[in-house]
Scaffold this motif. Structure first.
Motif, mmCIF file in Angstrom:
data_model
loop_
_atom_site.group_PDB
_atom_site.id
_atom_site.type_symbol
_atom_site.label_atom_id
_atom_site.label_comp_id
_atom_site.label_asym_id
_atom_site.label_seq_id
_atom_site.Cartn_x
_atom_site.Cartn_y
_atom_site.Cartn_z
ATOM 1 N N LYS A 217 25.478 15.168 18.729
ATOM 2 C CA LYS A 217 24.663 15.433 17.398
ATOM 3 C C LYS A 217 23.868 14.408 17.299
ATOM 4 N N ASN A 218 22.589 14.700 16.627
ATOM 5 C CA ASN A 218 21.701 13.902 16.268
ATOM 6 C C ASN A 218 22.156 12.602 15.076
ATOM 7 N N GLU B 148 18.933 17.095 20.110
ATOM 8 C CA GLU B 148 20.085 17.277 20.949
ATOM 9 C C GLU B 148 19.972 18.336 21.928
ATOM 10 N N SER C 38 17.996 7.937 22.333
ATOM 11 C CA SER C 38 19.166 9.354 22.027
ATOM 12 C C SER C 38 19.172 9.418 23.428
ATOM 13 N N GLU D 202 23.328 8.651 25.497
ATOM 14 C CA GLU D 202 23.500 10.143 26.035
ATOM 15 C C GLU D 202 23.928 10.108 27.610
#
Length: 189
Positions: A2-3, A16, A43, A47
């Motif tokens: 999730k952001n 996301e 991000s 991830e």
């Protein structure tokens, strides 16, 4: 992821839904090295590093605020497989990589694509995201000129449900253009 899980500050984040599709297109199963160009908040790097702990992740970012956020996210998620390089691509990363993600290119787009091709391993995958349609078309044409293969382009429109007065509506986000491709066979040594 999730952001909301990321420390973001005021540096743009790859959303996301866009990360989910872009990371899927990177085809990272059984890969060893991944390069994130224009990493922003990190991000995508975070991830990838979190979900593929055996991959060495290299993040290139030029802005100090963004590098600080990447390092905060590395610490938050307790990752030891991310290396952050400060600077503008292309720069010396000391090795070839299996997959490359371009989240930001600045004025060096052609040089980054040429350099990416030289630094991709055999059967290497490149994925690039854009919000500016002119940059998307320029990249698409350059990838063809440079001999990349299996070029795919996707436009992703995402809208999020939000409150509006007593009701709700889907608030649209910027459309994102995603290009994925592979290094061509004739380029292998």
């Amino acid at each position: 992821m999730k952001n909301s899980e990321f420390i973001t500050g005021d540096v743009p984040i790859t959303k996301e839904e866009v990360r989910a599709i872009s990371i899927n297109k990177l085809n990272l199963k059984d890969k060893k090295t991944f390069l994130d160009i224009g990493a922003g908040t990190g991000s995508v790097s975070i991830e990838v590093a979190y979900n593929y702990p055996n991959i060495e992740v290299i993040s290139i970012e030029c802005k100090d605020k963004a590098i600080d956020l990447i390092n905060q996210n590395i610490e938050k998620f307790n990752l030891d497989n991310v290396k952050v390089l400060k600077g503008y691509a292309p720069l010396d990363i000391g090795k070839k990589v299996d997959s490359i993600f371009i989240g930001g290119s600045g004025p060096n787009l052609k040089e980054i694509l040429e350099w990416s091709k030289m630094n991709l391993n055999e059967n290497g995958t490149l994925v690039a995201n854009f919000i500016i349609i002119d940059t998307f078309y320029k990249t698409l044409n350059l990838l063809k000129e440079l001999g990349f293969k299996n070029i795919e382009a996707t436009m992703l429109n995402v809208a999020k449900l939000e409150k509006l007065g007593k009701g709700e509506y889907f608030k649209p986000l910027n459309p994102i253009y995603i290009i994925s491709c592979k290094k061509g066979d004739e380029d292998y040594e």
